[in-house]
Scaffold this active site. Structure first.
Site, PDB file in Angstrom:
ATOM      1  N   SER A 178     -22.518 -93.913 -30.486  1.00 36.15           N
ATOM      2  CA  SER A 178     -22.980 -94.763 -29.381  1.00 36.15           C
ATOM      3  C   SER A 178     -24.366 -95.287 -29.749  1.00 36.15           C
ATOM      4  O   SER A 178     -24.498 -95.956 -30.779  1.00 36.15           O
ATOM      5  CB  SER A 178     -22.972 -93.972 -28.063  1.00 36.15           C
ATOM      6  OG  SER A 178     -23.311 -94.803 -26.982  1.00 36.15           O
ATOM      7  N   HIS A 205     -19.525 -97.438 -28.942  1.00 30.12           N
ATOM      8  CA  HIS A 205     -19.786 -97.975 -27.606  1.00 30.12           C
ATOM      9  C   HIS A 205     -20.641 -99.236 -27.735  1.00 30.12           C
ATOM     10  O   HIS A 205     -21.763 -99.172 -28.229  1.00 30.12           O
ATOM     11  CB  HIS A 205     -20.529 -96.960 -26.736  1.00 30.12           C
ATOM     12  CG  HIS A 205     -19.745 -95.703 -26.506  1.00 30.12           C
ATOM     13  ND1 HIS A 205     -20.351 -94.509 -26.184  1.00 30.12           N
ATOM     14  CD2 HIS A 205     -18.419 -95.452 -26.550  1.00 30.12           C
ATOM     15  CE1 HIS A 205     -19.414 -93.577 -26.028  1.00 30.12           C
ATOM     16  NE2 HIS A 205     -18.238 -94.129 -26.258  1.00 30.12           N
ATOM     17  N   ASP A 298     -19.601 -88.186 -24.675  1.00 30.49           N
ATOM     18  CA  ASP A 298     -18.290 -88.676 -25.085  1.00 30.49           C
ATOM     19  C   ASP A 298     -17.927 -88.126 -26.463  1.00 30.49           C
ATOM     20  O   ASP A 298     -18.758 -88.078 -27.366  1.00 30.49           O
ATOM     21  CB  ASP A 298     -18.271 -90.212 -25.122  1.00 30.49           C
ATOM     22  CG  ASP A 298     -16.866 -90.754 -25.353  1.00 30.49           C
ATOM     23  OD1 ASP A 298     -15.905 -90.115 -24.874  1.00 30.49           O
ATOM     24  OD2 ASP A 298     -16.727 -91.801 -26.004  1.00 30.49           O
TER      25      ASP A 298
END
Length: 358
Positions: A178, A205, A298
């Site tokens: 991310s 992401h 995540d």
């Protein structure tokens, strides 16, 4: 005793278009978490003012007169490191490439440029800009440093690991990141050879509008072929399949790729946890998972399930992660076989993929 209210985050806006600059100032001023500390029309002006203004975060246009946003990002990260959010036109190839290189130079994320109060999706874009500026203002950035010292430290490096178990030769690899992900992914994947023997499924992401440009940028940097994943295709060795914007990337029990529109998981779509869970179910002990820098958690639960299925999981070590969030969560939950600094991840992956063990 009541907590004192947090002072608002000070934003410097760098944008040469007067219309867009005024729009950004309006968007930022309407969010109580933020305040516009300065709004300038060129990179040169931003560099002159940054020492005086001392912003908490910078909103950086990429296409500027004179010095562009990439060069400005490089200079700011070497002279006065400040979190930078790139505001880019998502449809122009040239600005997309500059945006991706700005991420490599130390910018933290890229978001879509607003195009006017009446345009479709304006409210969503405005909300994303404010949220990203606020979140990224909290990231402790450091001067862009060379990675060479890590190489020198390899001899004395003692990875955190659980040595009692020997992994199976993997048949597929998943990798997720991310905040800070694009340069970290480029670094790991560029150290893998063109004949790498596994397919690689990748979750990064990033705003949906930028995913195709991100895949194309990565494809130009690394020896492997990188492209957006497509529904029902059969993953082949030496290729990197990037989760497309706003879709989960899953491995089906038949070994094909699935693009899923099921709801976001932990506020993320694509979700690294859903990818790793699907790999655990479909590939079991022949799955290899890698988790790099990023905010939040995540991927962590997915790696736990991958390890429970007998697979192997590598996390980026805190010493190199821009944001030690996702890897830390995976370690905390027991989902990690080994934590390594960024430059040691590719050699470990390659040994595992070739069946040479750890």
């Amino acid at each position: 005793m009541s907590m004192a209210p947090q002072p608002p985050v000070r934003v410097m806006v760098v944008e040469d278009s007067l219309v867009v600059r005024q729009l950004l100032v309006h968007i930022i001023a309407s969010d109580p978490r933020l305040v516009v500390a300065a709004a300038v029309s060129s990179a040169e002006e931003a560099l002159r003012e940054i020492g005086r203004v001392r912003p908490d975060v910078i909103s950086m246009d990429i296409r500027l007169p004179g010095m562009d946003g990439l060069e400005a990002t490089r200079k700011i990260m070497s002279e006065q490191p400040t979190p930078i959010v790139v505001i880019a036109d998502s449809i122009e190839d040239s600005s997309l490439k500059i945006s991706m290189n700005a991420l490599r130079a130390g910018a933290l994320t890229v978001v879509e440029k607003p195009v006017g109060l009446s345009s479709a999706g304006y409210a969503a874009i405005a909300s994303t800009i404010c949220t990203q500026l606020y979140i990224m203002s909290q990231v402790p950035v450091v001067r862009q440093r060379s990675f060479a010292p890590w190489r020198e430290a390899q001899v004395s490096w003692a990875p955190r690991r659980e040595p009692e178990w020997s992994p199976a030769r993997p048949s597929i690899m998943g990798i997720a990141a991310s905040t800070g992900g694009p340069p970290a992914l480029a670094r790991v994947l560029s150290a893998l050879p063109r004949d790498f023997p596994l397919p690689i499924l990748l979750v990064q992401h990033m705003g949906a509008a930028f995913m195709e440009g991100f895949a194309s940028w990565l494809n130009g940097l690394v020896p492997l072929e990188v492209r957006l994943a497509q529904d029902r295709e059969i993953p082949t060795p030496g290729r990197v399949y990037v989760a497309p914007g706003d879709r989960h990337l899953l491995l089906s029990p038949a070994g094909t790729l699935t693009m899923s529109a099921e709801p976001p998981f932990g506020n993320q779509r694509p979700s690294a946890t859903l990818l790793f869970q699907s790999m655990a179910r479909s590939a079991g002990r022949r799955s290899l998972g890698v988790i790099l820098t990023g905010m939040g958690e995540d991927g962590a639960q997915g790696l736990v399930e991958m390890r429970q299925a007998g697979g192997y999981a590598v996390a980026e070590d805190e010493s190199t992660a821009v944001v030690y969030g996702m890897p830390a969560a995976a370690v905390r939950l027991g989902g990690v076989s080994v934590s390594l600094p960024l430059d040691l991840i590719a050699p470990r992956i390659l040994r595992l993929a070739r069946g040479e063990g750890e």
